[in-house]
Write a protein that holds these residues in place. Structure first.
Motif, PDB file in Angstrom:
ATOM      1  N   ARG A   1      -8.494   0.931  -1.274  1.00  0.00           N
ATOM      2  CA  ARG A   1      -8.638   2.571  -0.910  1.00  0.00           C
ATOM      3  C   ARG A   1      -9.253   2.596   0.689  1.00  0.00           C
ATOM      4  O   ARG A   1      -9.872   1.724   1.306  1.00  0.00           O
ATOM      5  CB  ARG A   1      -9.906   3.200  -1.712  1.00  0.00           C
ATOM      6  N   VAL A   2      -8.998   3.900   1.276  1.00  0.00           N
ATOM      7  CA  VAL A   2      -9.286   3.944   2.683  1.00  0.00           C
ATOM      8  C   VAL A   2     -10.912   4.371   2.356  1.00  0.00           C
ATOM      9  O   VAL A   2     -11.314   5.038   1.465  1.00  0.00           O
ATOM     10  CB  VAL A   2      -8.493   5.424   3.107  1.00  0.00           C
ATOM     11  N   ILE A   3     -11.552   4.061   3.756  1.00  0.00           N
ATOM     12  CA  ILE A   3     -13.084   4.294   3.572  1.00  0.00           C
ATOM     13  C   ILE A   3     -13.324   5.738   4.169  1.00  0.00           C
ATOM     14  O   ILE A   3     -13.144   5.717   5.406  1.00  0.00           O
ATOM     15  CB  ILE A   3     -13.812   3.170   4.340  1.00  0.00           C
ATOM     16  N   ASP A   4     -13.347   6.752   3.562  1.00  0.00           N
ATOM     17  CA  ASP A   4     -13.457   7.918   4.085  1.00  0.00           C
ATOM     18  C   ASP A   4     -14.746   8.374   4.627  1.00  0.00           C
ATOM     19  O   ASP A   4     -14.720   9.097   5.753  1.00  0.00           O
ATOM     20  CB  ASP A   4     -13.126   9.075   2.861  1.00  0.00           C
ATOM     21  N   ASP A   5     -15.985   7.693   4.250  1.00  0.00           N
ATOM     22  CA  ASP A   5     -17.251   8.019   4.858  1.00  0.00           C
ATOM     23  C   ASP A   5     -17.207   7.514   6.132  1.00  0.00           C
ATOM     24  O   ASP A   5     -17.278   6.138   6.376  1.00  0.00           O
ATOM     25  CB  ASP A   5     -18.213   7.706   3.756  1.00  0.00           C
TER      26      ASP A   5
ATOM     27  N   LEU B   1       0.774  -1.072   0.071  1.00  0.00           N
ATOM     28  CA  LEU B   1       0.012  -0.088  -0.017  1.00  0.00           C
ATOM     29  C   LEU B   1       0.851   1.243  -0.107  1.00  0.00           C
ATOM     30  O   LEU B   1       2.032   1.231   0.692  1.00  0.00           O
ATOM     31  CB  LEU B   1      -0.764  -0.184   1.344  1.00  0.00           C
ATOM     32  N   GLU B   2       0.478   2.215  -0.658  1.00  0.00           N
ATOM     33  CA  GLU B   2       1.254   3.633  -0.702  1.00  0.00           C
ATOM     34  C   GLU B   2       0.240   4.707  -0.126  1.00  0.00           C
ATOM     35  O   GLU B   2      -0.730   4.583  -0.786  1.00  0.00           O
ATOM     36  CB  GLU B   2       1.686   3.734  -2.015  1.00  0.00           C
ATOM     37  N   SER B   3       0.748   5.357   0.624  1.00  0.00           N
ATOM     38  CA  SER B   3      -0.190   6.341   1.107  1.00  0.00           C
ATOM     39  C   SER B   3       0.041   7.601   0.311  1.00  0.00           C
ATOM     40  O   SER B   3       0.779   7.779  -0.451  1.00  0.00           O
ATOM     41  CB  SER B   3       0.264   6.725   2.711  1.00  0.00           C
ATOM     42  N   SER B   4      -0.894   8.653   0.577  1.00  0.00           N
ATOM     43  CA  SER B   4      -0.809   9.736  -0.078  1.00  0.00           C
ATOM     44  C   SER B   4       0.097  10.477  -0.016  1.00  0.00           C
ATOM     45  O   SER B   4       0.769  11.183  -1.008  1.00  0.00           O
ATOM     46  CB  SER B   4      -2.044  10.608   0.199  1.00  0.00           C
ATOM     47  N   ASP B   5       1.040  10.363   0.840  1.00  0.00           N
ATOM     48  CA  ASP B   5       2.344  11.026   1.140  1.00  0.00           C
ATOM     49  C   ASP B   5       3.374  10.332   0.483  1.00  0.00           C
ATOM     50  O   ASP B   5       4.789  10.707   0.810  1.00  0.00           O
ATOM     51  CB  ASP B   5       2.649  11.586   2.563  1.00  0.00           C
TER      52      ASP B   5
END
Length: 92
Positions: A64-68, A10-14
């Motif tokens: 993907r991250v679950i943002d909701d 996994l690669e984070s947004s940073d």
């Protein structure tokens, strides 16, 4: 760790890269989700359980991250129910 485990990067947004062990993939309310165990590293010395949504992007499945928050709460409750059922079955 079991040598037959599926490992996911996994690669984070940073741009930080994490190695994760894929535990389970399941469908809930028409969407596909996955539970992963993030392997320990210098920033987080303990394993961490991740709950993610799978989406098709560029011809392959991505986690993907679950943002909701309400979606995350519903999926978390579902995973808890699955875990409870597994414990009940094993305990019989």
């Amino acid at each position: 760790m079991d040598d037959n485990s599926t490992m996911v990067t996994l690669e984070s947004s940073d741009g930080h890269v994490n190695q994760c062990k894929l535990v389970h993939v399941f469908v809930f309310q028409g969407r596909q989700y996955g539970t992963l165990i993030k392997q320990p590293d210098v920033n987080a010395p303990k394993e961490t359980l991740l709950l993610t949504r799978q989406v098709r992007q560029e011809g392959s499945m991505k986690f993907r991250v679950i943002d909701d928050r309400s979606e995350f709460a519903a999926v978390l409750a579902h995973v808890g129910q699955l875990a409870g059922n597994a414990i009940d079955i094993q305990g019989q």
